[in-house]
Design a protein around this motif. Structure first.
Motif, short mmCIF file in Angstrom:
data_model
loop_
_atom_site.label_atom_id
_atom_site.label_comp_id
_atom_site.label_asym_id
_atom_site.label_seq_id
_atom_site.Cartn_x
_atom_site.Cartn_y
_atom_site.Cartn_z
N PRO A 1 0.84 -1.20 0.00
CA PRO A 1 0.00 0.00 0.00
C PRO A 1 0.88 1.26 0.00
N VAL A 2 0.49 2.25 -0.79
CA VAL A 2 1.26 3.50 -0.87
C VAL A 2 0.35 4.69 -0.59
N LYS A 3 0.96 5.78 -0.12
CA LYS A 3 0.22 7.00 0.20
C LYS A 3 0.24 8.00 -0.95
N ASN A 4 1.37 8.07 -1.64
CA ASN A 4 1.55 9.06 -2.71
C ASN A 4 1.49 8.40 -4.08
N GLU A 5 1.42 9.25 -5.11
CA GLU A 5 1.53 8.73 -6.48
C GLU A 5 2.99 8.35 -6.71
N ILE A 6 3.22 7.13 -7.14
CA ILE A 6 4.58 6.61 -7.31
C ILE A 6 5.01 6.76 -8.77
N THR A 7 6.21 7.35 -8.97
CA THR A 7 6.75 7.49 -10.32
C THR A 7 8.00 6.65 -10.53
N GLU A 8 8.63 6.21 -9.43
CA GLU A 8 9.83 5.38 -9.52
C GLU A 8 9.81 4.32 -8.43
N VAL A 9 10.22 3.10 -8.79
CA VAL A 9 10.34 2.00 -7.83
C VAL A 9 11.76 1.46 -7.91
N TYR A 10 12.39 1.31 -6.76
CA TYR A 10 13.78 0.83 -6.67
C TYR A 10 13.86 -0.43 -5.82
N THR A 11 14.78 -1.32 -6.19
CA THR A 11 15.21 -2.39 -5.30
C THR A 11 16.39 -1.85 -4.52
N LYS A 12 16.33 -1.97 -3.19
CA LYS A 12 17.37 -1.38 -2.36
C LYS A 12 18.02 -2.45 -1.49
N THR A 13 19.35 -2.41 -1.44
CA THR A 13 20.13 -3.23 -0.52
C THR A 13 21.05 -2.29 0.25
N LYS A 14 21.94 -2.85 1.03
CA LYS A 14 22.87 -2.02 1.81
C LYS A 14 23.73 -1.13 0.90
N HIS A 15 24.13 -1.67 -0.26
CA HIS A 15 25.06 -0.95 -1.11
C HIS A 15 24.46 -0.42 -2.41
N ASP A 16 23.31 -0.90 -2.82
CA ASP A 16 22.78 -0.55 -4.14
C ASP A 16 21.35 -0.06 -4.09
N GLU A 17 21.03 0.77 -5.08
CA GLU A 17 19.65 1.14 -5.40
C GLU A 17 19.51 0.90 -6.89
N ILE A 18 18.63 -0.04 -7.26
CA ILE A 18 18.47 -0.40 -8.66
C ILE A 18 17.07 0.00 -9.09
N LEU A 19 16.98 0.84 -10.10
CA LEU A 19 15.69 1.27 -10.64
C LEU A 19 15.03 0.09 -11.35
N ILE A 20 13.78 -0.23 -10.96
CA ILE A 20 13.07 -1.35 -11.62
C ILE A 20 11.80 -0.90 -12.32
N TRP A 21 11.31 0.32 -12.03
CA TRP A 21 10.11 0.82 -12.69
C TRP A 21 10.15 2.34 -12.68
N LYS A 22 9.84 2.95 -13.84
CA LYS A 22 9.83 4.41 -13.92
C LYS A 22 8.78 4.87 -14.91
N ASP A 23 7.92 5.78 -14.47
CA ASP A 23 6.92 6.44 -15.31
C ASP A 23 6.15 5.47 -16.21
N GLY A 24 5.65 4.41 -15.64
CA GLY A 24 4.81 3.49 -16.39
C GLY A 24 5.53 2.38 -17.14
N GLU A 25 6.86 2.33 -17.03
CA GLU A 25 7.62 1.31 -17.76
C GLU A 25 8.47 0.48 -16.81
N PHE A 26 8.42 -0.82 -17.03
CA PHE A 26 9.25 -1.77 -16.29
C PHE A 26 10.67 -1.68 -16.83
N VAL A 27 11.63 -1.46 -15.93
CA VAL A 27 13.04 -1.32 -16.32
C VAL A 27 13.78 -2.58 -15.89
N ARG A 28 14.52 -3.16 -16.78
CA ARG A 28 15.28 -4.38 -16.41
C ARG A 28 16.73 -4.06 -16.25
#
Length: 125
Positions: free
Chosen positions: A98-125
């Protein structure tokens, strides 16, 4: 006999506590212990984000959960897998966040990395 019963009760209690710590204890450390995952799809809706994926390892580890942080229009998600729970369940997962705001970017996050996986309606690989 009474002593044996007490010993079994303590053993069961220790096993249950160990299982709970292995399953949920990692959440206390947050993104410091999360792992990357093989993401298959990301669906962003007005009130939730649905992510489907799998364990990144060759031998499927059991999916034990996720950690989320929402910052403005960005959503950060960390995943956790356990080889111990891989015997009981596979590494495939589908989570609904569940989210509160409109989401424009989704990231996978670990201790060392942030990897963009979704942006502005498109799945990023």
């Amino acid at each position: 006999m009474k002593r044996l019963g007490k010993g079994l009760l303590y053993l069961i209690l220790i096993l249950v506590m160990t299982w709970c710590m292995g399953r949920y204890g990692w959440k206390f450390l947050g993104f410091y212990v999360t792992e990357s995952a093989e993401i298959e799809s990301v669906d962003v809706m007005a009130d939730q984000v649905v992510i489907k994926g799998n364990s990144p390892s060759f031998i499927p580890d059991g999916f034990t959960g996720y950690v989320v942080k929402e910052e403005g229009s960005k959503l950060y998600v960390g995943y956790n897998f356990s080889p111990v729970f891989g015997f009981f369940e596979k590494g495939a997962f589908e989570i609904s966040i569940p989210v509160k705001n409109e989401i424009t970017e989704v990231y996978t996050k670990t201790k060392h990395d942030e990897i963009l996986i979704w942006k502005d309606g498109e799945f990023v690989r």
